[in-house]
Design an enzyme around this catalytic site. Structure first.
Site, short mmCIF file in Angstrom:
data_model
loop_
_atom_site.label_atom_id
_atom_site.label_comp_id
_atom_site.label_asym_id
_atom_site.label_seq_id
_atom_site.Cartn_x
_atom_site.Cartn_y
_atom_site.Cartn_z
N ILE A 1 0.85 -1.20 0.00
CA ILE A 1 0.00 0.00 0.00
C ILE A 1 0.88 1.24 0.00
O ILE A 1 1.32 1.71 1.04
CB ILE A 1 -0.96 0.01 1.20
CG1 ILE A 1 -1.85 -1.25 1.15
CG2 ILE A 1 -1.83 1.26 1.18
CD1 ILE A 1 -2.91 -1.28 2.19
N HIS A 2 1.15 1.75 -1.21
CA HIS A 2 1.88 3.01 -1.31
C HIS A 2 0.86 4.10 -1.52
O HIS A 2 -0.33 3.91 -1.27
CB HIS A 2 2.95 2.93 -2.41
CG HIS A 2 2.43 2.53 -3.75
ND1 HIS A 2 2.11 3.47 -4.69
CD2 HIS A 2 2.11 1.32 -4.27
CE1 HIS A 2 1.66 2.82 -5.78
NE2 HIS A 2 1.64 1.52 -5.53
N ALA A 3 1.32 5.26 -2.01
CA ALA A 3 0.42 6.42 -2.06
C ALA A 3 -0.84 6.18 -2.88
O ALA A 3 -1.95 6.52 -2.45
CB ALA A 3 1.18 7.62 -2.58
#
Lengths: 322, 88
Positions: B14-16
């Site tokens: 879960i990145h930006a």
């Protein structure tokens, strides 16, 4: 809580008067040993062969006395109690004053996979720092959805529903010269009894903010290093809420409302938000008012005293005229 | 209140962008939604909160929703995780 091991202790990023300057000189195999309590033990009695109530869950600190004693033991080839000592699963041994223990001692530590650490600090200084650091690690903590800013030296925790304008209010406060500590996720720890220390959750992602319409912005790069701070005591809570015409808001400010965090009562103000109301200025004023209170001056109370005094003198003069 | 376990299925974690997707979905519902990872619990309507969770590939999370539309909220978020945030 995650396990806290000797390796974690060595890896802590501690600065200035918290620095422990520890290095591991033997027993690397045991670096995964866990530290579970924030206390230290001076193993004098254990070395002398008395193991009743031996606090083996604690870190063992060898001061000058213990150091001289193991030297004497080894010289006299009387190492039975040392062997028994190493059979206990204590986290590690620490030698302050940069003392180098005897080769036999090192060998015993290697055999029992017990880490031996060394620090150039004096033993009272090291003990103080170590206890302070460990207390911080084992302190009760809580993560809150809020924005944490420092306003006129007061740590203000801005809470409120998502979308109420916490980050926008904080952004304007930063623009006005105040400091951001954490946006959205504040990690609060209770240290030394009733001191609440708040900081951002993750050092790598610190000091970024999410502003609707702009996205994620980097406060350090935009406003400079003067606009940020790593941690601060939580001294005031500001609850932002949508303006509710039914609700009765505090109009005098003479009653002290507090909110509890980790068992500590923190002064608290509810501020209704509506378009056209300048929330940052209200937060600024709330912070200044909190500072005045800490200096012993309560605006609302003093004001009421004045009213009472004025009413008294007024009726006195009226009475004297009659 | 309902809870549902999910696993991060996209390789990047879960990145930006996935975080923004989660927040966008969560904000469509009125109920309170939280995401739990180990002992940490964050508000699913906060981008910075979700990113700070540092949920990498194969991390197990728990969705917690509380409010009127809790069931549809959890279903929508669960689908988002299952579809790998429409990334891969």
């Amino acid at each position: 809580m995650k396990k806290f091991t000797i390796l974690d202790l060595l890896g802590l990023d501690l600065k200035e008067n918290d620095a422990l300057q520890l290095k591991c000189i033997a027993g690397r195999a045991g670096l995964g040993r866990e530290i579970t309590v924030a206390y230290l033990d001076r193993p004098g009695l254990a070395l002398a062969g008395y193991f009743d109530n031996f606090a083996y869950q604690r870190i063992q600190v060898f001061g000058r006395g213990e150091f001289a004693y193991i030297k004497k033991m080894i010289e006299e080839k009387n190492t039975d109690s040392l062997e028994r000592f190493f059979s206990f699963p204590f986290p590690c041994c620490i030698f302050p004053y940069g003392a180098e223990p005897e080769e036999i001692f090192i060998q015993m530590a290697e055999n029992s996979r017990c880490p031996i650490l060394q620090s150039p600090l004096t033993s009272p200084e090291l003990s103080q720092r170590l206890i302070r650091v460990l207390e911080g690690i084992f302190a009760p903590q809580q993560v809150m959805h809020a924005v944490f800013v420092e306003v006129f030296g007061i740590g203000v925790l801005i809470k409120g529903k998502s979308g109420v304008g916490k980050s926008e209010a904080a952004l304007e406060l930063i623009e006005r010269g105040h400091r951001l500590i954490a946006d959205d996720l504040v990690e609060i720890k209770r240290v030394s009894g009733n001191h609440l220390e708040g900081k951002g959750g993750n050092v790598f992602l610190a000091h970024h903010m999410e502003i609707r319409g702009l996205g994620i912005i980097n406060i350090t790069h935009l406003f400079g290093v003067g606009a940020i701070r790593d941690s601060k005591q939580v001294q005031l809570i500001v609850n932002l809420e949508d303006w509710d015409s039914e609700k009765v808001y505090d109009r005098l400010g003479s009653s002290e409302i507090t909110e509890e965090i980790l068992g500590v009562q923190v002064p608290c103000v509810d501020i209704p938000v509506k378009p056209g109301r300048n929330t940052p200025i209200i937060i600024e004023t709330a912070a200044m008012n909190e500072r005045l209170k800490r200096m012993g001056y309560y605006s609302a109370r003093e004001f009421n005293q004045k009213v009472i005094r004025w009413l008294e003198t007024d009726t006195d003069s009226e009475n004297s005229l009659k | 209140m309902i809870e549902k376990a999910v696993t991060v299925k996209n390789r990047a974690g879960i990145h930006a962008r996935p975080a923004a997707n989660i927040v966008k979905t969560a904000n469509k519902f009125n109920c309170e939604i939280r995401i739990k990872k180990d002992n940490d619990e964050i508000n699913a309507k906060s981008i910075m909160g979700i990113i700070t969770l540092a949920a990498a590939f194969k991390t197990e999370l728990i969705l917690v929703a509380d409010g009127e539309d809790e069931q549809s909220a959890v279903d929508a978020l669960f689908n988002l995780f299952e579809n790998k945030f429409e990334e891969e």
